[in-house]
Design an enzyme around this catalytic site. Sequence first.
Site, PDB file in Angstrom:
ATOM      1  N   CYS A   2     -12.194   9.852 -36.103  1.00  0.00           N
ATOM      2  CA  CYS A   2     -12.099  11.284 -36.400  1.00  0.00           C
ATOM      3  C   CYS A   2     -11.223  11.543 -37.629  1.00  0.00           C
ATOM      4  CB  CYS A   2     -11.475  12.020 -35.229  1.00  0.00           C
ATOM      5  SG  CYS A   2     -12.368  11.760 -33.694  1.00  0.00           S
ATOM      6  N   ARG A  27     -14.324   7.485 -42.939  1.00  0.00           N
ATOM      7  CA  ARG A  27     -13.698   7.020 -41.702  1.00  0.00           C
ATOM      8  C   ARG A  27     -14.730   6.814 -40.602  1.00  0.00           C
ATOM      9  NH1 ARG A  27      -8.152   8.244 -41.684  1.00  0.00           N
ATOM     10  NH2 ARG A  27      -8.086   8.443 -39.431  1.00  0.00           N
ATOM     11  N   TRP A  75     -15.812  11.315 -34.273  1.00  0.00           N
ATOM     12  CA  TRP A  75     -16.421  10.028 -33.934  1.00  0.00           C
ATOM     13  C   TRP A  75     -16.357   9.956 -32.417  1.00  0.00           C
ATOM     14  CZ3 TRP A  75     -15.011   5.277 -31.710  1.00  0.00           C
ATOM     15  CH2 TRP A  75     -15.826   4.189 -32.043  1.00  0.00           C
ATOM     16  N   ASN A 101      -7.610  14.087 -33.095  1.00  0.00           N
ATOM     17  CA  ASN A 101      -7.995  12.688 -33.277  1.00  0.00           C
ATOM     18  C   ASN A 101      -7.184  11.888 -32.275  1.00  0.00           C
ATOM     19  OD1 ASN A 101      -8.513  10.086 -34.095  1.00  0.00           O
ATOM     20  ND2 ASN A 101      -7.478  10.262 -36.081  1.00  0.00           N
ATOM     21  N   GLY A 102      -7.861  11.050 -31.475  1.00  0.00           N
ATOM     22  CA  GLY A 102      -7.161  10.242 -30.483  1.00  0.00           C
ATOM     23  C   GLY A 102      -7.833  10.376 -29.132  1.00  0.00           C
ATOM     24  N   GLU A 482     -15.860 -14.343 -41.711  1.00  0.00           N
ATOM     25  CA  GLU A 482     -15.871 -13.088 -42.460  1.00  0.00           C
ATOM     26  C   GLU A 482     -17.268 -12.809 -43.030  1.00  0.00           C
ATOM     27  OE1 GLU A 482     -14.196 -10.591 -42.650  1.00  0.00           O
ATOM     28  OE2 GLU A 482     -14.645  -9.599 -44.543  1.00  0.00           O
ATOM     29  N   LYS A 486     -19.585  -9.565 -42.334  1.00  0.00           N
ATOM     30  CA  LYS A 486     -20.064  -8.711 -43.434  1.00  0.00           C
ATOM     31  C   LYS A 486     -21.561  -8.481 -43.294  1.00  0.00           C
ATOM     32  CE  LYS A 486     -17.395  -7.104 -44.824  1.00  0.00           C
ATOM     33  NZ  LYS A 486     -16.035  -7.330 -44.443  1.00  0.00           N
ATOM     34  N   GLU A 489     -22.461  -6.359 -39.881  1.00  0.00           N
ATOM     35  CA  GLU A 489     -22.008  -4.964 -39.743  1.00  0.00           C
ATOM     36  C   GLU A 489     -22.754  -3.995 -40.645  1.00  0.00           C
ATOM     37  OE1 GLU A 489     -17.881  -4.215 -40.741  1.00  0.00           O
ATOM     38  OE2 GLU A 489     -17.940  -5.652 -42.369  1.00  0.00           O
ATOM     39  N   HIS A 505     -22.885 -29.134 -29.994  1.00  0.00           N
ATOM     40  CA  HIS A 505     -22.386 -28.935 -28.630  1.00  0.00           C
ATOM     41  C   HIS A 505     -23.032 -27.735 -27.956  1.00  0.00           C
ATOM     42  CE1 HIS A 505     -19.591 -32.169 -29.282  1.00  0.00           C
ATOM     43  NE2 HIS A 505     -19.350 -31.640 -30.473  1.00  0.00           N
ATOM     44  N   LYS A 604     -14.015   3.619 -40.232  1.00  0.00           N
ATOM     45  CA  LYS A 604     -13.140   2.896 -41.160  1.00  0.00           C
ATOM     46  C   LYS A 604     -11.771   2.661 -40.540  1.00  0.00           C
ATOM     47  CE  LYS A 604     -11.936   1.070 -45.077  1.00  0.00           C
ATOM     48  NZ  LYS A 604     -12.407  -0.314 -45.269  1.00  0.00           N
TER      49      LYS A 604
HETATM   50  C1  F6R Z   1     -14.900  -5.162 -41.325  1.00  0.00           C
HETATM   51  C2  F6R Z   1     -13.745  -4.297 -41.224  1.00  0.00           C
HETATM   52  C3  F6R Z   1     -13.023  -4.264 -39.935  1.00  0.00           C
HETATM   53  C4  F6R Z   1     -11.509  -4.085 -40.183  1.00  0.00           C
HETATM   54  C5  F6R Z   1     -10.800  -3.850 -38.843  1.00  0.00           C
HETATM   55  C6  F6R Z   1      -9.316  -3.709 -39.002  1.00  0.00           C
HETATM   56  O1  F6R Z   1     -15.483  -5.096 -42.596  1.00  0.00           O
HETATM   57  O2  F6R Z   1     -13.406  -3.594 -42.143  1.00  0.00           O
HETATM   58  O3  F6R Z   1     -13.278  -5.377 -39.168  1.00  0.00           O
HETATM   59  O4  F6R Z   1     -11.025  -5.217 -40.815  1.00  0.00           O
HETATM   60  O5  F6R Z   1     -11.320  -2.691 -38.228  1.00  0.00           O
HETATM   61  O6  F6R Z   1      -8.987  -2.587 -39.761  1.00  0.00           O
HETATM   62  P1  F6R Z   1      -7.562  -2.466 -40.448  1.00  0.00           P
HETATM   63  O7  F6R Z   1      -7.484  -3.549 -41.454  1.00  0.00           O
HETATM   64  O8  F6R Z   1      -7.556  -1.098 -41.042  1.00  0.00           O
HETATM   65  O9  F6R Z   1      -6.549  -2.643 -39.366  1.00  0.00           O
END
Ligand code: F6R
Length: 609
Positions: A2, A27, A75, A101-102, A482, A486, A489, A505, A604
Amino acid sequence: MCGIIGYNGTSDVAPLLLDGLEKLEYRGYDSAGIAVLEDGQIDIVKSKGKISSLREKISKTHAPKGDIGIGHTRWATHGEPSDENAHPHYSASRRFAVVHNGIIENFATLKADLQKKGYVFHSDTDTEVVAMLLDENDNGNFFETVLKTVKMLQGSYALGILDANDPDTLIAVKRSSPLIVAVSPEGNYIASDITAVLNHTREMYKMNDGELAVIKPDGVTFFNEDGDPILKELQHVDWDVHAAEKGGYEHFMMKEIKEQPDALRKTLSPRITEDNKIKLDDIELTDEQIKGFDRIYIVGCGSAYHVGVVGKYVIEQLARIPVEVDIASEFRYRYPLVNEKTLTIIISQSGETADTLEALREAKRAGSRTLAIVNVVGSSIASEADDVLYTWAGPEISVATTKAYSTQLSLMYLLAIRFALAKGSITESYSQELLTELQTIPDKVEEIFKLEPQIERVAETYTYLHHAYFIGRNLDYAVALEASLKLKEISYIHSEAYAAGELKHGTISLIEPGTSVIALCCCERLVDKTVSNAKEVLARGAQVFAVANEGNESVGNICDHAIYLPKTNPLFQPSIEVVPLQLLGYYTAKARKCDIDKPRNLAKSVTVE
Ligand code: F6R
């Protein structure tokens, strides 16, 4: 997650709120709304979907007029995305309006009590309980009513509240969800983060948990949870307003991928002196203290956790200190073995991730020294950690992280070298060699961009892919984690990362003709072994795309596609290797016409656990 914006000043508030909400779109959200107060009435317009839908609704119905208001991007947590569940929410009397938010953890009990008293709810949200409680607690004084209401809430909340009977006042409250108050001569703002108001001001107060702000058109006053006034320090934010805009790129993600060389330079150069020594800002960590740590924990979520996995390999190899890497949501509940002899490194781009913040608090409670690697200045994690190292990546808007990950890695290398020097496990001259090499990484990352057309062609072959497997050993495995995240997602292709040696395995049973495998073969010491694993999947009909270092072109002889990357010290290879894999995720998502910057269901800044 949010996003909140609020304004009290002299300008027409609705356009300003809508503009701010658009800045908070990154976000992640599924509905949006605004409330404007004028002539003793609060006018709310809200809509499921994008802010463009809200704009359309406003243009088809009416534009609320006034110079005080609140806005929200939601959200969904409690209740599906819908017009009814979107914020702001009215109280029963329509005297109050709330954005939140929360998560109000005791909302079910509060709601049941209010329903018994005759309150009728119009949404499934936990937030509406706050609005109704304001009516219930109303004693005619806005400030006192809010104070009493907040005392009844458990959980996390950043709140923006309007009172139709007090048209001069906007009240904000914060507990465990991010909120800032920004000030300008034309009026004052509340916002989930500074990007929402960078167009108007760079002067802000960071609110701490338990604080309440009373925002008037010409000033702001802060209070603690008992209602006593407190003084806070005004902070100036340097972020360039254009850094939060697309600057000619189709997507923020591509812009941010391309910003990596610069972000790396900005992060590294202030920490490496002219005589090639490390200077970690103002962190007072003596050699004796470092020698006293018998273990290091690295904690984060998602990509930040993946940085920790690289960190484990690098710190253990250079400094010979045992490192445990943990996912924040696991760490915080597993009674971790932290004490005053452990250092806990907390990694977070936003500095607001709920689980990571709680993991930090858990480590502090147990007596561990905490060091945070954070991108957002003044964020909760940055404020609460014993020491902070900022990644100077600038605002990261795309939900999928790229430049924050890369800059976090670069700080991890610096820490590893610093620890190794303190422990005496590397010589001063080797440290100098490493630091010299580290400073070449931004240029080498730039070279990767020449491979873009090749990577785009491979990505196009993934347009209709259902599954992908990334394999690698050692640091290649850390990067595979990673790279796989990428891809999945943003392109919605099911993807997994495996330590290549683990394939036999169990996982190899998934390989059949046409399965796509991405083999990371950059770890020089283990290239032959990974190539053998690649041959095993090729023999079972898999299509293999290999990523290897220049000089190892023979890898390409066995694979369907291969690219070759500039070499660096093997410990730093992840910084170079991750970039083509970010591009692979990007171009695959583009070929599949996905919403690259705002992938479905993702936010985000994950401010609830
Ligand atoms: C993936 C991504 C997320 C963040 C995770 C932690 O591309 O961006 O996996 O890395 O949500 O977020 P922060 O770094 O803001 O704590």
